[in-house]
Design a protein around this motif. Structure first.
Motif, mmCIF file in Angstrom:
data_model
loop_
_atom_site.group_PDB
_atom_site.id
_atom_site.type_symbol
_atom_site.label_atom_id
_atom_site.label_comp_id
_atom_site.label_asym_id
_atom_site.label_seq_id
_atom_site.Cartn_x
_atom_site.Cartn_y
_atom_site.Cartn_z
ATOM 1 N N CYS A 1 21.354 -26.980 70.517
ATOM 2 C CA CYS A 1 21.450 -26.415 71.866
ATOM 3 C C CYS A 1 20.579 -25.184 72.008
ATOM 4 O O CYS A 1 19.942 -24.990 73.048
ATOM 5 N N ILE A 2 20.550 -24.360 70.984
ATOM 6 C CA ILE A 2 19.724 -23.156 71.023
ATOM 7 C C ILE A 2 18.254 -23.530 71.099
ATOM 8 O O ILE A 2 17.489 -22.957 71.881
ATOM 9 N N ARG A 3 17.833 -24.518 70.316
ATOM 10 C CA ARG A 3 16.431 -24.964 70.370
ATOM 11 C C ARG A 3 16.082 -25.493 71.752
ATOM 12 O O ARG A 3 15.005 -25.220 72.279
ATOM 13 N N ASP A 4 16.996 -26.274 72.330
ATOM 14 C CA ASP A 4 16.768 -26.802 73.675
ATOM 15 C C ASP A 4 16.618 -25.671 74.681
ATOM 16 O O ASP A 4 15.724 -25.702 75.534
ATOM 17 N N ARG A 5 17.481 -24.684 74.596
ATOM 18 C CA ARG A 5 17.423 -23.554 75.519
ATOM 19 C C ARG A 5 16.114 -22.787 75.353
ATOM 20 O O ARG A 5 15.483 -22.408 76.345
#
Length: 107
Positions: A5-9
């Motif tokens: 999720c952090i990478r996506d954000r």
């Protein structure tokens, strides 16, 4: 899961950042992305090689901003997402259901 999720954000914030043409907005977004995702100890810190991170750090410290500042880091994250996350999705039950649904609907 949290790292995905952090990478996506990060990826999406950089996409938004690249649209900026105003130098003041580029500066604002540069600090935001650096402080949120790349700075050591950042709340949503992503793991990225020092060879990619160091030029960004230098640019932020010297206040030499451009809307391509995070392009190399974004490319690395893109490769991680497609090389790791997407293949796992392809082997999931959800992917199989999606393929079956498409076949049944003729798409």
């Amino acid at each position: 899961q949290r790292q995905m999720c952090i990478r996506d954000r990060f990826y999406l914030h950089v996409e938004r950042f690249k649209l900026e043409i105003s130098q003041s907005e580029i500066r604002k977004w540069s600090y935001f992305i650096w402080d949120t995702f790349l700075k050591g100890g950042a709340l949503l810190e992503i793991s990225i090689d020092v060879e990619i991170k160091k030029p960004i750090q230098i640019a932020v410290e010297n206040q030499t901003f451009s809307n391509t500042l995070f392009s190399n880091a974004q490319e690395i994250i893109h490769d991680v997402i497609h090389g790791n996350i997407y293949p796992r999705f392809e082997s999931s039950k959800h992917y199989e259901e999606m393929i079956q649904c498409r076949a049944e609907s003729g798409n």
